[in-house]
Write an enzyme that holds these catalytic residues in place. Sequence first.
Site, short mmCIF file in Angstrom:
data_model
loop_
_atom_site.label_atom_id
_atom_site.label_comp_id
_atom_site.label_asym_id
_atom_site.label_seq_id
_atom_site.Cartn_x
_atom_site.Cartn_y
_atom_site.Cartn_z
N HIS A 313 0.85 -1.19 0.00
CA HIS A 313 0.00 0.00 0.00
C HIS A 313 0.89 1.24 0.00
O HIS A 313 1.94 1.24 0.63
CB HIS A 313 -0.89 0.02 1.25
CG HIS A 313 -2.06 0.92 1.11
ND1 HIS A 313 -1.99 2.27 1.36
CD2 HIS A 313 -3.32 0.67 0.70
CE1 HIS A 313 -3.18 2.81 1.13
NE2 HIS A 313 -4.00 1.87 0.73
N ASP A 371 -7.90 -5.44 -0.06
CA ASP A 371 -8.33 -6.32 -1.16
C ASP A 371 -7.93 -7.77 -0.99
O ASP A 371 -8.34 -8.61 -1.79
CB ASP A 371 -7.74 -5.78 -2.48
CG ASP A 371 -8.35 -4.44 -2.83
OD1 ASP A 371 -7.60 -3.50 -3.15
OD2 ASP A 371 -9.59 -4.32 -2.74
C1 SDX Z 1 -6.28 -0.06 -2.90
O1 SDX Z 1 -4.54 4.47 -2.04
C2 SDX Z 1 -5.45 3.83 -1.40
O2 SDX Z 1 -5.84 4.17 -0.32
C3 SDX Z 1 -6.04 2.65 -2.13
C4 SDX Z 1 -7.04 1.80 -1.37
C5 SDX Z 1 -8.31 2.53 -1.10
O3 SDX Z 1 -9.00 2.15 -0.16
O4 SDX Z 1 -8.65 3.45 -1.89
O5 SDX Z 1 -6.45 1.36 -0.17
C6 SDX Z 1 -7.44 0.56 -2.19
O6 SDX Z 1 -6.08 0.28 -4.04
C7 SDX Z 1 -5.39 -1.01 -2.16
C8 SDX Z 1 -4.17 -1.46 -3.00
C9 SDX Z 1 -4.64 -2.57 -3.94
N1 SDX Z 1 -3.56 -2.92 -4.90
C10 SDX Z 1 -2.95 -4.12 -4.80
O7 SDX Z 1 -3.11 -4.92 -3.89
C11 SDX Z 1 -2.02 -4.40 -5.98
C12 SDX Z 1 -0.69 -4.91 -5.46
N2 SDX Z 1 -0.02 -3.82 -4.74
C13 SDX Z 1 0.91 -3.02 -5.47
O8 SDX Z 1 0.72 -2.88 -6.81
C14 SDX Z 1 1.43 -1.83 -4.68
O9 SDX Z 1 1.68 -2.25 -3.41
C15 SDX Z 1 0.58 -0.58 -4.63
C16 SDX Z 1 0.21 -0.10 -5.98
C17 SDX Z 1 -0.65 -0.81 -3.83
C18 SDX Z 1 1.41 0.49 -3.93
O10 SDX Z 1 2.50 0.73 -4.74
P1 SDX Z 1 3.56 1.90 -4.40
O11 SDX Z 1 3.20 2.65 -3.18
O12 SDX Z 1 3.80 2.67 -5.63
O13 SDX Z 1 4.77 1.07 -3.94
P2 SDX Z 1 5.89 0.52 -4.91
O14 SDX Z 1 5.25 -0.06 -6.14
O15 SDX Z 1 6.90 1.59 -5.06
O16 SDX Z 1 6.44 -0.69 -4.04
C19 SDX Z 1 7.58 -0.57 -3.24
C20 SDX Z 1 8.35 -1.87 -3.45
C21 SDX Z 1 8.70 -2.13 -4.92
O17 SDX Z 1 9.83 -2.97 -4.92
P3 SDX Z 1 11.33 -2.28 -5.06
O18 SDX Z 1 11.26 -1.36 -6.25
O19 SDX Z 1 11.54 -1.55 -3.75
O20 SDX Z 1 12.26 -3.45 -5.23
O21 SDX Z 1 7.52 -2.98 -3.08
C22 SDX Z 1 7.26 -3.80 -4.21
C23 SDX Z 1 7.55 -2.96 -5.43
O22 SDX Z 1 7.93 -3.79 -6.52
N3 SDX Z 1 5.85 -4.18 -4.14
C24 SDX Z 1 5.39 -5.39 -4.36
C25 SDX Z 1 4.01 -5.31 -4.14
N4 SDX Z 1 3.68 -4.06 -3.81
C26 SDX Z 1 4.83 -3.35 -3.81
N5 SDX Z 1 6.00 -6.54 -4.71
C27 SDX Z 1 5.20 -7.62 -4.84
N6 SDX Z 1 3.88 -7.63 -4.63
C28 SDX Z 1 3.24 -6.48 -4.27
N7 SDX Z 1 1.93 -6.49 -4.09
#
Ligand code: SDX
Length: 436
Positions: A313, A371
């Site tokens: 998140h 989710d």
């Molecule tokens: C919702 O914003 C809100 O409040 C949203 C929400 C709401 O109520 O409105 O809470 C609802 O959208 C919840 C989130 C649902 N999405 C997912 O579950 C999809 C999977 N999650 C990711 O795509 C990700 O965690 C995000 C999009 C939710 C957040 O991404 P960020 O903040 O841009 O973080 P990032 O992508 O920069 O991640 C940091 C690191 C990265 O690795 P490095 O570059 O440091 O090596 O963590 C990794 C990412 O690759 N990472 C994940 C991951 N989420 C982040 N790796 C594997 N699986 C994941 N789910």
Amino acid sequence: MKLADNKATLSFSNGSPSVELPVYKGTIGPDVVDIRKLYAQTGMFTYDPGFLSTAATQSAITYIDGDKGELLYRGYPIEQLATDCDFMETCHLLLYGELPNAKGKKDFSRLVTMHTMVNEQMQFFLRGFRRDAHPMAIMTGLVGALSAFYHDSTDINNPQHREIAAIRLIAKMPTLVAMAYKYTVGQPYMYPKNDLSYAGNFLHMMFATPCEPYEVNPVLERALDRIFTLHADHEQNASTSTVRLCGSSGTNPFAAIAAGVACLWGPAHGGANEAALNMLHDIQKAGGVEKIGEFIKQVKDKNSGVKLMGFGHRVYKNYDPRAKLMQETCKEVLAELGLENDPLFKLAMALEKIALEDEYFVSRKLYPNVDFYSGIVQRAIGIPVPLFTAVFALARTVGWIAQLNEMIGDPEYKIGRPRQLFDGSVRRDVAPIDNR
Ligand code: SDX
């Protein structure tokens, strides 16, 4: 907001004159550096794609403490609202700032109930879709189409119009989601029933048929009502920011909410509940719990493009409090339906346990979000996977419209118009086509 007893001084190593910027304090949470005069004073913009360090607005509606894993709606902890209140009380709280007393709750619920029907013409929009259209494609169309029916409530600068548009949207979303579902399964639409609760009415419109009476299961009704509360609002997330930016042009509220529906559909946002369940299905099909290690290896391999859906998140760097409540709701519903040994729920809990012990997730502070479990409980209730995000949109509508009305109600609001760092071609002249 109020001026903090602090100022920010921005100085430049190239000798440009430094500037002083005011710092403001909210009631809780990070202070902000007010950069509104930065361009006028320095000719420079700030740069923050993805808004990692940018507050786009001030708001009094929802507050998240990502480190503590705390979520407050108008100051009330989500844990208390999800257990001691229902969704109608939560809607009243988000819209008007206070929980209603008994009479207020009765009047508000009645007002919503009286707006649950949609214009009969709405059914003809559905006929244009293929029967196998994704429900979110249908919902994006239907919600936008509502603006064609309510000319008397589209002057967003009129507080009465904003109020009735809010009630209409909250009231009609369950009807539209149920219609989208019935259309895809080829069953007749069920009209709302005014003697049912908001969640009970949705279950009835989804699963009843004209052929026999349908009894609302009170455990499922309560679980669904709680799911709505957990999804109701969440600060300036992508879809809420979309609604605010769209609404800032003065467009009508139905069109602005349709933009929020479209944004929520993405798998990085609300579409993650559908993607998380499909992920669990795939692991189950590949062999279940013993295949988790292999899957986690794929997730950790950046080139795989595989993410652990329902995890991570932008704000929560601790457990999403909604995920905990969703897991409890899962247990209640599965027990009620005699599905305690639901393989997907067991797989999800095993996956969560393994991930939370793995350095990759721990070091990145990746925890289950709202989710991760919501799909399992919706599936147990009988809601089909492609409809999960539409249910999220149904619940989030109150948050979207509360945030939109907060913005429009602020006399200082302006149309949102971000700037850019341009790194394209400098000015050049068109050559005649024979010379290109
Ligand atoms: C919702 O914003 C809100 O409040 C949203 C929400 C709401 O109520 O409105 O809470 C609802 O959208 C919840 C989130 C649902 N999405 C997912 O579950 C999809 C999977 N999650 C990711 O795509 C990700 O965690 C995000 C999009 C939710 C957040 O991404 P960020 O903040 O841009 O973080 P990032 O992508 O920069 O991640 C940091 C690191 C990265 O690795 P490095 O570059 O440091 O090596 O963590 C990794 C990412 O690759 N990472 C994940 C991951 N989420 C982040 N790796 C594997 N699986 C994941 N789910």
